[in-house]
Design an enzyme around this catalytic site. Structure first.
Site, short mmCIF file in Angstrom:
data_model
loop_
_atom_site.label_atom_id
_atom_site.label_comp_id
_atom_site.label_asym_id
_atom_site.label_seq_id
_atom_site.Cartn_x
_atom_site.Cartn_y
_atom_site.Cartn_z
N ARG A 86 -21.27 11.08 66.27
CA ARG A 86 -20.47 10.64 67.41
C ARG A 86 -18.98 10.71 67.12
O ARG A 86 -18.19 11.14 67.98
CB ARG A 86 -20.88 9.22 67.83
CG ARG A 86 -20.10 8.64 69.01
CD ARG A 86 -19.90 9.64 70.15
NE ARG A 86 -21.14 10.23 70.63
CZ ARG A 86 -21.22 11.34 71.34
NH1 ARG A 86 -20.13 12.02 71.64
NH2 ARG A 86 -22.39 11.81 71.73
N LYS B 140 2.99 11.30 76.05
CA LYS B 140 1.93 10.55 76.74
C LYS B 140 0.58 10.91 76.10
O LYS B 140 -0.31 11.50 76.72
CB LYS B 140 1.94 10.86 78.23
CG LYS B 140 3.23 10.40 78.90
CD LYS B 140 3.29 10.81 80.36
CE LYS B 140 4.61 10.38 80.99
NZ LYS B 140 4.72 10.83 82.40
N LYS C 240 16.79 9.34 78.75
CA LYS C 240 15.99 9.35 79.97
C LYS C 240 16.61 8.44 81.02
O LYS C 240 17.67 7.85 80.81
CB LYS C 240 14.55 8.95 79.63
CG LYS C 240 13.85 9.98 78.76
CD LYS C 240 12.45 9.54 78.37
CE LYS C 240 11.51 9.51 79.56
NZ LYS C 240 11.24 10.88 80.07
N GLU D 253 17.80 13.68 80.69
CA GLU D 253 17.00 13.73 81.91
C GLU D 253 17.88 13.39 83.09
O GLU D 253 18.61 12.39 83.07
CB GLU D 253 15.84 12.74 81.82
CG GLU D 253 14.98 12.68 83.07
CD GLU D 253 13.94 11.58 83.00
OE1 GLU D 253 12.79 11.88 82.68
OE2 GLU D 253 14.30 10.41 83.26
N ASP E 138 13.93 16.05 86.51
CA ASP E 138 12.71 15.26 86.75
C ASP E 138 12.43 15.12 88.24
O ASP E 138 13.28 14.66 89.01
CB ASP E 138 12.88 13.88 86.11
CG ASP E 138 11.60 13.08 86.13
OD1 ASP E 138 10.55 13.63 85.78
OD2 ASP E 138 11.64 11.89 86.50
#
Length: 282
Positions: free
Chosen positions: A99, A134, A166, A200, A221
């Site tokens: 597994r 992410k 950002k 950004e 963005d």
């Protein structure tokens, strides 16, 4: 950034500690200790392979006597029913590792397969498909490797790799009545000359300040296609151009046609479906 053996082993160690904290009761009750077995890693659906070394090391982590061979190359395309690896050794060890080994190679192959679809969708445009931070906590090195297996490219690996200002960073700067271009110039002055600076922006009118501040890459963005084209024209090769925000397989081709250099896609890792692979005892 390449996967390191130590990174693979750390992931496997934690996974086995979670799955087999006090031994495998089923294998120990049903399978005599001296029993050996051969098992094949088999594809249940078509895809792109990633994780051969991870699969092999997960198997041998339970018992170093286990041997894994005939492993498909990283990035190889395969069809349903195709054998991707063969493992031989003590049956208990193979069943115990099954597994953990499958969980990792299924996820990695799912990422490689999805990435390959995005790469194909932008083929011929010159745009690179890149990943984001992410990722699944603890699995970043494996997931980033899988993106490369699918023909994609990696963004910064972690917060220590590059400066990336950002929207929330810019909000803090704006709240302090600081000029964006001047804030970027001050940041640049504090950085080693080898450090990349990315900014950004979420509006076209922020681009001149980002350029004046010396940004190496400008990330646009959630821009419309029209604004992406305007942004690329305005930047005019003075910085790398990156599109981000809600990119899908349906939209990535049109985004690439705007002339951006990079398209960052969080979906490559944050919501990918594990590929259906199985381990069949022979």
């Amino acid at each position: 950034m390449s996967m390191q053996t130590a990174q693979i082993d750390d992931v496997i160690r934690l996974a086995l500690a979670e799955d087999v904290p006090f031994g495998d009761l089923t294998a120990e009750c049903f399978v005599p200790a001296e029993t050996t077995a051969e098992a094949h890693l088999v594809a249940r659906e078509p895809g792109v392979f990633s994780g051969g070394e991870v699969f092999s090391r997960a198997m041998s982590a339970v018992d170093p006597v286990v041997v894994v061979d005939d492993v498909a190359p990283e990035g190889a395309r395969f069809e349903a029913g195709q054998r991707l690896a063969t493992t031989r050794g003590p049956a208990r060890a193979i069943l115990t590792a099954e597994r953990t080994a499958l969980n990792l190679v299924q996820r990695m192959s799912g990422i490689a397969t999805l990435t390959a679809e995005y790469v194909q969708a932008v083929h011929g445009t010159g745009a690179r498909v890149v990943d984001t931070r992410k990722t699944t906590p603890g699995l970043r090195a494996l997931e980033r490797h899988a993106v490369r297996c699918g023909g994609g490219h990696n963004h910064r690996f972690c917060l220590s790799d590059a400066v990336m200002a950002k929207d929330n960073h810019l909000a803090v700067v704006s709240a302090g009545d600081h000029d964006l271009a001047e804030a970027l110039r001050r940041a640049r002055a504090r950085l080693p000359h080898t450090t990349h600076l990315e900014v950004e922006v979420d509006r076209v009118d922020q681009i001149p300040a980002a350029l004046d501040g010396g940004a190496d890459t400008i990330m646009m963005d959630n821009f419309s296609l029209e604004d992406l084209r305007r942004g690329v024209e305005l930047i005019g090769g003075r910085a790398l151009t990156e599109a981000s925000g809600g990119v899908t397989l349906e939209t990535v081709g049109a985004i690439a046609q705007t002339g951006v250099d990079l398209i960052s896609v969080g979906a490559l890792t944050h919501s990918v479906r594990a590929l259906d692979l199985g381990l069949d005892i022979r």
